[in-house]
Design a protein around this motif. Structure first.
Motif, PDB file in Angstrom:
ATOM      1  N   LEU A 155     -51.864  30.500 -36.270  1.00 31.78           N
ATOM      2  CA  LEU A 155     -52.932  31.394 -36.084  1.00 31.78           C
ATOM      3  C   LEU A 155     -54.233  30.532 -36.700  1.00 31.78           C
ATOM      4  N   GLY A 156     -54.305  29.881 -37.740  1.00 34.59           N
ATOM      5  CA  GLY A 156     -55.498  29.037 -37.963  1.00 34.59           C
ATOM      6  C   GLY A 156     -55.900  28.191 -36.776  1.00 34.59           C
ATOM      7  N   GLY A 157     -55.204  27.645 -36.260  1.00 30.21           N
ATOM      8  CA  GLY A 157     -55.429  26.957 -34.939  1.00 30.21           C
ATOM      9  C   GLY A 157     -56.493  27.632 -33.890  1.00 30.21           C
ATOM     10  N   GLY A 158     -55.839  29.173 -33.732  1.00 25.09           N
ATOM     11  CA  GLY A 158     -56.779  29.919 -33.091  1.00 25.09           C
ATOM     12  C   GLY A 158     -58.203  30.097 -33.624  1.00 25.09           C
ATOM     13  N   CYS A 159     -58.080  30.163 -34.927  1.00 29.28           N
ATOM     14  CA  CYS A 159     -59.700  30.112 -35.409  1.00 29.28           C
ATOM     15  C   CYS A 159     -60.543  29.267 -35.050  1.00 29.28           C
ATOM     16  N   ILE A 160     -59.981  28.067 -35.428  1.00 30.32           N
ATOM     17  CA  ILE A 160     -60.704  26.696 -35.479  1.00 30.32           C
ATOM     18  C   ILE A 160     -61.412  26.656 -33.748  1.00 30.32           C
ATOM     19  N   SER A 161     -60.510  27.106 -32.806  1.00 30.93           N
ATOM     20  CA  SER A 161     -60.876  26.840 -31.504  1.00 30.93           C
ATOM     21  C   SER A 161     -61.510  28.012 -30.696  1.00 30.93           C
ATOM     22  N   ALA A 162     -61.766  29.193 -31.335  1.00 34.33           N
ATOM     23  CA  ALA A 162     -62.066  30.438 -30.865  1.00 34.33           C
ATOM     24  C   ALA A 162     -63.342  30.335 -29.876  1.00 34.33           C
ATOM     25  N   HIS A 163     -64.257  29.803 -30.627  1.00 35.06           N
ATOM     26  CA  HIS A 163     -65.477  29.835 -29.867  1.00 35.06           C
ATOM     27  C   HIS A 163     -65.683  28.398 -28.999  1.00 35.06           C
ATOM     28  N   ILE A 164     -64.981  27.564 -29.256  1.00 35.16           N
ATOM     29  CA  ILE A 164     -65.319  26.234 -28.492  1.00 35.16           C
ATOM     30  C   ILE A 164     -64.598  26.640 -26.906  1.00 35.16           C
ATOM     31  N   TRP A 165     -63.410  27.297 -26.778  1.00 30.70           N
ATOM     32  CA  TRP A 165     -62.977  27.384 -25.391  1.00 30.70           C
ATOM     33  C   TRP A 165     -63.701  28.142 -24.711  1.00 30.70           C
ATOM     34  N   GLY A 166     -64.491  29.269 -25.292  1.00 35.22           N
ATOM     35  CA  GLY A 166     -65.721  30.072 -24.690  1.00 35.22           C
ATOM     36  C   GLY A 166     -66.554  29.251 -23.968  1.00 35.22           C
ATOM     37  N   ALA A 167     -67.210  28.384 -24.928  1.00 32.90           N
ATOM     38  CA  ALA A 167     -68.228  27.272 -24.573  1.00 32.90           C
ATOM     39  C   ALA A 167     -67.864  26.495 -23.271  1.00 32.90           C
ATOM     40  N   LEU A 168     -66.513  25.932 -23.358  1.00 32.74           N
ATOM     41  CA  LEU A 168     -66.028  25.098 -22.491  1.00 32.74           C
ATOM     42  C   LEU A 168     -65.908  25.871 -20.866  1.00 32.74           C
ATOM     43  N   SER A 169     -65.542  27.084 -21.059  1.00 32.19           N
ATOM     44  CA  SER A 169     -65.040  27.892 -19.792  1.00 32.19           C
ATOM     45  C   SER A 169     -66.553  28.266 -19.309  1.00 32.19           C
ATOM     46  N   ASP A 170     -67.317  28.442 -19.919  1.00 34.96           N
ATOM     47  CA  ASP A 170     -68.853  28.999 -19.489  1.00 34.96           C
ATOM     48  C   ASP A 170     -69.663  27.740 -18.948  1.00 34.96           C
ATOM     49  N   SER A 171     -69.102  26.586 -19.332  1.00 36.15           N
ATOM     50  CA  SER A 171     -69.687  25.097 -18.942  1.00 36.15           C
ATOM     51  C   SER A 171     -69.007  24.348 -17.730  1.00 36.15           C
ATOM     52  N   TYR A 172     -67.659  24.524 -17.779  1.00 30.70           N
ATOM     53  CA  TYR A 172     -66.822  23.905 -16.670  1.00 30.70           C
ATOM     54  C   TYR A 172     -66.020  24.719 -15.819  1.00 30.70           C
ATOM     55  N   GLY A 173     -66.016  25.994 -16.233  1.00 29.46           N
ATOM     56  CA  GLY A 173     -65.261  26.967 -15.402  1.00 29.46           C
ATOM     57  C   GLY A 173     -64.038  27.404 -16.143  1.00 29.46           C
ATOM     58  N   PHE A 187     -44.113  18.622 -37.515  1.00 30.76           N
ATOM     59  CA  PHE A 187     -43.843  19.915 -36.769  1.00 30.76           C
ATOM     60  C   PHE A 187     -45.092  20.722 -37.020  1.00 30.76           C
ATOM     61  N   ALA A 188     -45.333  20.959 -38.471  1.00 30.08           N
ATOM     62  CA  ALA A 188     -46.428  21.765 -38.743  1.00 30.08           C
ATOM     63  C   ALA A 188     -47.776  21.357 -37.860  1.00 30.08           C
ATOM     64  N   PHE A 189     -48.195  19.867 -37.911  1.00 27.10           N
ATOM     65  CA  PHE A 189     -49.126  19.533 -37.337  1.00 27.10           C
ATOM     66  C   PHE A 189     -49.357  19.889 -35.718  1.00 27.10           C
ATOM     67  N   LEU A 190     -48.197  20.001 -35.087  1.00 29.32           N
ATOM     68  CA  LEU A 190     -48.054  20.260 -33.485  1.00 29.32           C
ATOM     69  C   LEU A 190     -48.157  21.606 -33.554  1.00 29.32           C
ATOM     70  N   ARG A 191     -47.689  22.779 -34.428  1.00 26.31           N
ATOM     71  CA  ARG A 191     -47.960  24.203 -34.529  1.00 26.31           C
ATOM     72  C   ARG A 191     -49.297  24.564 -34.661  1.00 26.31           C
ATOM     73  N   LEU A 192     -50.114  23.675 -35.433  1.00 22.37           N
ATOM     74  CA  LEU A 192     -51.657  23.975 -35.477  1.00 22.37           C
ATOM     75  C   LEU A 192     -52.207  23.394 -34.152  1.00 22.37           C
ATOM     76  N   LEU A 193     -51.883  22.456 -33.240  1.00 25.49           N
ATOM     77  CA  LEU A 193     -52.317  22.025 -32.158  1.00 25.49           C
ATOM     78  C   LEU A 193     -52.121  23.103 -30.989  1.00 25.49           C
ATOM     79  N   SER A 194     -50.739  23.683 -31.228  1.00 32.08           N
ATOM     80  CA  SER A 194     -50.212  24.752 -30.340  1.00 32.08           C
ATOM     81  C   SER A 194     -51.253  25.923 -30.381  1.00 32.08           C
ATOM     82  N   GLY A 195     -51.563  26.360 -31.611  1.00 30.56           N
ATOM     83  CA  GLY A 195     -52.445  27.497 -31.991  1.00 30.56           C
ATOM     84  C   GLY A 195     -53.830  27.315 -31.335  1.00 30.56           C
ATOM     85  N   MET A 196     -54.465  26.254 -31.275  1.00 34.51           N
ATOM     86  CA  MET A 196     -55.784  25.700 -30.849  1.00 34.51           C
ATOM     87  C   MET A 196     -55.588  25.825 -29.512  1.00 34.51           C
ATOM     88  N   LEU A 197     -54.746  25.564 -28.680  1.00 33.06           N
ATOM     89  CA  LEU A 197     -54.357  25.265 -27.329  1.00 33.06           C
ATOM     90  C   LEU A 197     -54.168  26.705 -26.613  1.00 33.06           C
TER      91      LEU A 197
END
Length: 557
Positions: free
Chosen positions: A78-96, A124-134
C-alpha cells in the motif's frame, strides 16, 4: 450485438470535438474490447492488492516472520501506491495512457516472477513495495482509459460495470488459494525452495500477461491524442473504431479533422520529457491550494475520513484469512472447545511459531494452512458483493453522506462483537456484517468526495484523498502487526473504534461545493465577478470568483 452506426450522426465533421467524433465512430465491438482490456487490467490490480492476505500464513512459515513483519509486508504494498500516486498521473498526461498501462503491466509481471523466487524476507518485501508502486498506475488509469473510448451517454454504465471486476477478483482469490496453497509439496530451484504459495504467486502471471497483450493490441485513446495535438493519430484511431464497429471501410469514417490542443506534452515531437516536469510542477501548485482557506477545512476533513475508512478496511481485510486460519487450526487441534478470539489468536500463534523450526515441513501443509479458512473468506467476500449491489439501489433515497456515516458507525459497533466470538461460524457472521458495512461506507465516501472540492482543484483533491487512504491502509497494517504481538484486544479495539470515529466524521462532511456557491452569492456588498481561464484545448474553466469590493482576493469556486 447492437451497433450504433456512424451514419446517424448528422452535421459537419470538421474540427470535431471528442464527443462528436466518438459518436461518429459508432458504438459496438471496439468499446467491448476496450472494456475487456481495462476490466482485465483492473482485475489484476485487485488480485495483487489481495494476494498478501492468502499467502501470509505460508510466507510466515517460509521466512519465520513475526506478526509485525507480516504487517510490514502488507503496508509496503500500500505504501508503494502512496509513493507513486501522482507520478503515474503526470506520466499518463505527458506520454499517454497506453504506454503507462502497458509498461506498468510488463514491469509488474517481472516483479511477480522475482517475488516467486525471492530467497529472503528482505528481497520479498522490497518486491512487494515495487508491485505496489506499479499497481497504482493501472488501478488509477483504467477508468480514464476506458472512458476515453466511450461516448458520454454510456460512460457511467461502463465504469460501474468495470468496478465489479475488482470485487470479482477478491472472490476468485480465496477459491484459487483453496485449491493451490494447501498442496504439501516442495521443489528446490536455483537455491530456493519452491512451494505451493510461490506457485500461487506465479499464477498471477496469467491474467497479468493477458492484460499486457490486450493493452499492446489496443491503441492510444483518441481523446488524449487530440489534447496532445496529434490530429492524424487521433483520426487513425477513430477510423479503426469505426471499421470494427460497423464493418465498413475505415476510409468511410465521416470525420476529416478533429479539434486538437496545443502540442505541449512530451507526447509531441519536441517535448523531450519537459511535459512531465511541467505537469508535476502544476500538480504541486494546485496541491498547495488545497491547504489554503477556504478549501483547507474540506481537505483535512476528507483526508481524515478516507484515512480512517481505509485504515479499517485494509487493517481488517488483509488479516481476515489469517484470523480465520488460526481459528480453524485451533478448532482442529481442540475439538469441542470454545474460546474467544483473542485466546485463539495467542494460542495458535505460539504453537505455529514453535513448529516452524522443522526444516522439512512444507509451508502449504495442513499444519500451517487450513483450506476451509479460504472458503470462509470467499463466503465473506461474496456476501459483501451482494450487500454492495443492494446498496446501489438505496443510495439515491438516503444520500451518500447518510450512507457513509451510517455504514461506518454500524461497522465499528458490529466489530466489537468479534471480541466475543467463540467459533468459526460466529467469526464469519460478524466478519460478513463488519466487512460489508465498512466497504459500503467506503463506496459512499468515494462518491461524496468527488463533489466537495472546487472544480479547479478537484483532480488533485481527489488524488490527495486517495493517497491519504493508502497511507491509512499502510499504517493500519503496521499497527495491527505490531500490536498483535503486544496485546490482542488493543488492535481490535483501535480498529473498531476508528470505524465509529469515521462514521462521526462523515456526519460533519460538507455538501456539494456548487450548493455552497449558490448560498454565498448574496454575501458581501459588491458585485460578484467570475474568474475563468481558457486552456490549450479552448475549454473555458471557472476557477474562482471575486467580489468587486475586494478584487485582489479571489475566492476559489
Amino acid at each position: 450485438m447492437k451497433v450504433t452506426s456512424a451514419r446517424t450522426v448528422q452535421g459537419k465533421m470538421d474540427d470535431a470535438k471528442f464527443s462528436t467524433a466518438i459518436d461518429a465512430a459508432g458504438h459496438g465491438r471496439f468499446q467491448y474490447m476496450a472494456f475487456l482490456t481495462a476490466g482485465l487490467i483492473y482485475f489484476t490490480c485487485g488480485l495483487q492488492s489481495g494476494v498478501n492476505a492468502y499467502i501470509l500464513p505460508s510466507v510466515k512459515c517460509a521466512f519465520q516472520l513475526t506478526d509485525s513483519q507480516m504487517g510490514i509486508l502488507n503496508a509496503l504494498f500500500l505504501g508503494g501506491g502512496c509513493i507513486s500516486a501522482h507520478i503515474w498521473g503526470a506520466l499518463s498526461d505527458s506520454y499517454g495512457r497506453r504506454p503507462v498501462l502497458a509498461g506498468a503491466a510488463l514491469l509488474d509481471a517481472v516483479c511477480i516472477v522475482f517475488s516467486a523466487f525471492a530467497p529472503s524476507y528482505e528481497v520479498f518485501a522490497f518486491l512487494r513495495l515495487l508491485s505496489g508502486m506499479l499497481n497504482m498506475a493501472p488501478a488509477g488509469l483504467t477508468f480514464l482509459y476506458l472512458g476515453e473510448f466511450v461516448g458520454d451517454r454510456r460512460r457511467t454504465a461502463f465504469s460501474q460495470a468495470m468496478g465489479t471486476t475488482w470485487i470479482l477478483s477478491w472472490i476468485i482469490l480465496p477459491g484459487l488459494a483453496y485449491v493451490v496453497i494447501p498442496m504439501p509439496w516442495s521443489l528446490d530451484v536455483l537455491g530456493v525452495r519452491l512451494q505451493s504459495w510461490r506457485l500461487f504467486l506465479l499464477m498471477l502471471l496469467v491474467p497479468t500477461t493477458t492484460a499486457l497483450c490486450l493493452g499492446l493490441y489496443m491503441p492510444e485513446t483518441p481523446k488524449f491524442l487530440q489534447s496532445a495535438g496529434r490530429e492524424e493519430d487521433a483520426l487513425r484511431v477513430y477510423r479503426r473504431i469505426y471499421a470494427l464497429n460497423t464493418g465498413d471501410s475505415a476510409d468511410n469514417y465521416p470525420g476529416r479533422s478533429v479539434a486538437t490542443g496545443a502540442p505541449t506534452t512530451a507526447a509531441s515531437a519536441n517535448g523531450h520529457g519537459q511535459g512531465v516536469l511541467q505537469i508535476l510542477a502544476r500538480t504541486l501548485r494546485l496541491s498547495l491550494e488545497l491547504f489554503r482557506p477556504p478549501v483547507l477545512y474540506r481537505t483535512l476533513l476528507c483526508c481524515l475520513i478516507y484515512f480512517c475508512s481505509i485504515f479499517v478496511m485494509y487493517g481488517f481485510g488483509l488479516w481476515l484469512p489469517e484470523l480465520l486460519n488460526r481459528f480453524e487450526l485451533h478448532a482442529r487441534d481442540h475439538p469441542g472447545e470454545r474460546e474467544y478470539v483473542c485466546t485463539v489468536l495467542t494460542t495458535v500463534n505460539n504453537a505455529t511459531t514453535s513448529s516452524q523450526g522443522d526444516a522439512g515441513m512444507s509451508c502449504g501443509d495442513a499444519s500451517v494452512v487450513d483450506p476451509s479458512a479460504f472458503l470462509n473468506t470467499a463466503t465473506v467476500n461474496g456476501a459483501c458483493m451482494v450487500f454492495n449491489l443492494i446498496s446501489t439501489f438505496i443510495t439515491g433515497y438516503i444520500g451518500r453522506r447518510t450512507l457513509s456515516a451510517g455504514c461506518n458507525l454500524l461497522a465499528g459497533l458490529t466489530g466489537f462483537a468479534l471480541l466475543y466470538a467463540s467459533s468459526t461460524m460466529e467469526v464469519v457472521i460478524v466478519s460478513v456484517f463488519f466487512t460489508a458495512l465498512a466497504e459500503t461506507g467506503c463506496i459512499g465516501i468515494n462518491g461524496m468526495i468527488v463533489d466537495v472540492f472546487p472544480p479547479r482543484v478537484s483532480g488533485v483533491g481527489v488524488a490527495s484523498v486517495m493517497l491519504s487512504g493508502r497511507l491509512g491502509g499502510s499504517i493500519g497494517n503496521l499497527v495491527m502487526g505490531y500490536l498483535l504481538e503486544q496485546s490482542c484486544e488493543l488492535p481490535l479495539l483501535l480498529l473498531f473504534g476508528t470505524g465509529v470515529a469515521c462514521g462521526v466524521l462523515c456526519c460533519c462532511a460538507h455538501r456539494r461545493y456548487a450548493d455552497d456557491d449558490d448560498g454565498d452569492k448574496d454575501k458581501g456588498a459588491g458585485r460578484t465577478v467570475m474568474v475563468a481561464v481558457v486552456d490549450s484545448t479552448g475549454k473555458e474553466s471557472v476557477i474562482g470568483r471575486m467580489n468587486s469590493t475586494s478584487p485582489t482576493t479571489p475566492e476559489f469556486a
